[in-house]
Design an enzyme around this catalytic site. Structure first.
Site, PDB file in Angstrom:
ATOM      1  N   ASP A  86       4.321   6.153  -7.396  1.00  0.00           N
ATOM      2  CA  ASP A  86       4.329   4.996  -6.505  1.00  0.00           C
ATOM      3  C   ASP A  86       3.794   3.752  -7.233  1.00  0.00           C
ATOM      4  OD1 ASP A  86       4.611   4.082  -3.696  1.00  0.00           O
ATOM      5  OD2 ASP A  86       2.470   3.705  -3.859  1.00  0.00           O
TER       6      ASP A  86
ATOM      7  N   GLU B 164       8.511   4.386  -9.759  1.00  0.00           N
ATOM      8  CA  GLU B 164       8.936   3.243  -8.949  1.00  0.00           C
ATOM      9  C   GLU B 164       8.455   1.994  -9.674  1.00  0.00           C
ATOM     10  OE1 GLU B 164       8.363   1.257  -4.531  1.00  0.00           O
ATOM     11  OE2 GLU B 164       6.661   2.066  -5.624  1.00  0.00           O
TER      12      GLU B 164
HETATM   13  C1  GLC Z   1       5.649   1.900  -2.534  1.00  0.00           C
HETATM   14  C2  GLC Z   1       6.140   2.784  -1.415  1.00  0.00           C
HETATM   15  C3  GLC Z   1       5.919   2.082  -0.117  1.00  0.00           C
HETATM   16  C4  GLC Z   1       4.435   1.839   0.057  1.00  0.00           C
HETATM   17  C5  GLC Z   1       3.859   1.091  -1.128  1.00  0.00           C
HETATM   18  C6  GLC Z   1       2.354   1.148  -1.152  1.00  0.00           C
HETATM   19  O1  GLC Z   1       6.383   0.737  -2.661  1.00  0.00           O
HETATM   20  O2  GLC Z   1       7.480   3.139  -1.641  1.00  0.00           O
HETATM   21  O3  GLC Z   1       6.443   2.793   0.977  1.00  0.00           O
HETATM   22  O4  GLC Z   1       4.202   1.105   1.222  1.00  0.00           O
HETATM   23  O5  GLC Z   1       4.285   1.645  -2.352  1.00  0.00           O
HETATM   24  O6  GLC Z   1       1.899   2.419  -1.511  1.00  0.00           O
END
Ligand code: GLC
Length: 540
Positions: free
Chosen positions: A216, A275
């Site tokens: 994440d 991500e």
């Molecule tokens: C990422 C996740 C999202 C979350 C954020 C904070 O972007 O995909 O859903 O709110 O991180 O952890």
């Protein structure tokens, strides 16, 4: 049992061309009837996922959490929230998935913890400058009495990125950084204790048999130690531009080199998918150098409008830059943070036709792909949720100016005529489903050869069978400006008409002994491909 190998059947690691299905745990299937999806629910639906033809599942966070941000506020990285089940349920889910030939990826949230995490509670109870505080980013405020936040950074969900604490002696105290909600304090990744802790968390799940981790906010861990103001020069959200003081700093790469050493010490091609929201594929490629992460979501396709030029350059740039570091592309059209692509592509019939074409386009591209639960059913964004059921902090922190992400998180329709459409054994679902989803249930679509589900199943079956698909290269065929046409060897052509009008097919398809394998539209095209349609050919 299906073999757990790459779809090309080669000895290349499975993740180079895997199709990974994203399970949004609270909205997939509810086994205990509380209206919230859970691990036993997922386990009961594994045969559905096997029959769909995917290779792996990625599970959104299921850890103990106050759910300030749907589980991305983690209290304990080594346990399961009772809403979702137990550690035994995870073990059983991994075991059953493996027995069906499916791999399991879990979500790792390293940028921040929950404010209820024992470390943060200890930090609040301790004094400024204490060891407990150094695990997070506490700073003194500016201005008289330290009343002003340390800088002008903003939370991704609206409002300040700083919250002031009350010191244990009752006086107004320091401020702590949270790039997301105040319930998600950012960790300090220059702290060795933080680094060591996450390596043991990795080992905890690797020992339990997980096949990989989704990281994440992987581009957020390092911050400029000077913490300069953004001063209007940089945006808080969206793909990070170079020089940003809290996104995509070079120091993050150290963390991933250390993590790679951990996964490499385990047998069986364990992997990471990061991500990373950055502006250029060049910056993305840095995360995928051979001693760093295996893959990253490639959001270029997701961010591109339904326009042939934009799609083609998203595809070309990604393939080119990732090839430079030997990494495969991983294509994404939707996930739990964005508006579902049927809606992004125009909604209604048009959005659905384009989404069908996009599915064939994506699944024919070189590399791997992610399917967000419900896209195989053609679900659109639910845009009319009443305010009182909304849960996304983005909605509340912007005073409703942003609707937030609840509309893509509505529980799946499985069967029956009425909500909750087989989501669980009771009448409950944590977000209400539109009554029109009666037409879109899994049961309904499973017996309809023209359905979106049938299209995904056929495409995924062919993807396994055809040696040309999965990892590899593509060669563009130049046709009209609205047509995206490419060849893959041996003997495969994918054509997507991104325009609205019928477009000519290239001579090599018409004159050769091309055989239509699959079309996104209702009929086989003859000579011209209707607008918003894609087709797969086997070339003679
Ligand atoms: C990422 C996740 C999202 C979350 C954020 C904070 O972007 O995909 O859903 O709110 O991180 O952890």
């Amino acid at each position: 049992m299906r073999q757990v190998t790459s779809s090309a059947g080669s000895s290349a690691p499975w993740w180079r061309d895997a199709v990974i299905y994203q399970v949004y745990v609270r909205s997939f299937a509810d086994a205990n009837g509380d209206g919230v999806g859970d691990l036993p629910g997922i386990r009961s639906r594994l045969p559905y996922l096997r029959d769909l033809g995917i290779d792996a599942v990625w599970l959104n966070p299921f850890y103990p959490s106050p759910q300030a941000d749907a589980g991305y506020d983690v209290m304990d990285h080594r346990d399961v929230d009772p809403t979702f089940g137990t550690l035994t349920d995870v073990d059983e889910l991994i075991r059953d998935a493996h027995a069906l030939g499916l791999r399991v990826i879990v979500d790792l949230v390293p940028n921040h913890t929950s404010s209820e995490h024992p470390w943060f509670r200890a930090a609040l109870a301790a004094a400024p400058g204490s060891r407990e505080r150094t695990r997070y980013l506490f700073r003194d405020g500016r201005g008289p009495g330290g009343d002003e936040p340390p800088n002008d950074w903003r939370s991704n969900f609206g409002g300040l990125a700083w919250t002031r604490v009350t010191e244990p002696d009752g006086t107004p105290g320091q401020w702590y950084l949270h790039l997301f909600t105040p319930e998600q304090p950012d960790l300090d990744w220059t702290n060795h204790e933080v680094r060591a802790e996450f390596e043991t968390i990795l080992r905890f799940w690797l020992d339990r048999g997980v096949d990989g981790f989704r990281i994440d906010v992987a581009h957020g861990l390092a911050k400029d130690p000077e913490m300069p103001d953004l001063a209007g020069g940089y945006a808080t959200s969206g793909p990070a531009v170079e020089g940003h003081p809290h996104w995509d700093l070079d120091e993050v790469h150290d963390v991933y080199r250390a993590w790679r050493r951990v996964t490499d010490s385990y047998p069986g091609d364990r992997m990471f998918v990061a991500e990373v929201w950055v502006q250029s594929p060049q910056r993305l490629a840095l995360y995928l150098r051979p001693d760093e992460l295996h893959t990253a979501f490639n959001f270029n396709l997701l961010l591109a409008p339904w326009d042939a030029k934009a799609l083609r350059s998203a595809i070309d740039e990604s393939i080119h830059e990732l090839a430079a570091v030997g990494a495969p592309a991983t294509w994404v059209l939707s996930n739990h943070d964005v508006i579902r692509h049927v809606t992004r592509y125009g909604g209604g019939d048009l959005g659905t036709r384009r989404a069908r074409a996009a599915a064939l386009l994506m699944l024919a591209l070189p590399g791997g792909a992610y399917v967000y639960q419900g896209e195989e059913l053609g679900l659109s964004e639910v845009t009319d949720l009443p305010d009182e059921v909304r849960q996304d902090p983005a909605f509340f922190r912007t005073g409703g100016a942003e609707l937030g992400r609840d509309g893509c998180r509505v529980p799946l329709p499985w069967s029956g005529q009425e909500p909750p459409f087989g989501f669980g054994p009771s009448g409950a679902s944590w977000l209400p489903q539109p009554p029109t989803w009666a037409e879109l249930t899994v049961d309904r679509q499973a017996s309809d050869p023209g359905s979106m589900l049938a299209l995904y199943r056929n495409a995924l079956r062919l993807r396994r069978e055809l040696p040309a698909l999965g990892d590899g290269q593509l060669t563009w065929i130049e046709v009209g400006e609205d047509m995206l046409a490419f060849r893959r060897e041996p003997g495969f052509v994918c054509m997507t008409n991104v325009g609205d009008e019928p477009a000519d097919l290239p001579r090599e398809v018409l004159s050769g002994s091309a055989v239509v394998l699959l079309t996104s539209g209702p009929t086989n095209p003859e000579g011209r491909l209707p607008g918003a349609n894609a087709v797969w050919y086997a070339m003679g």
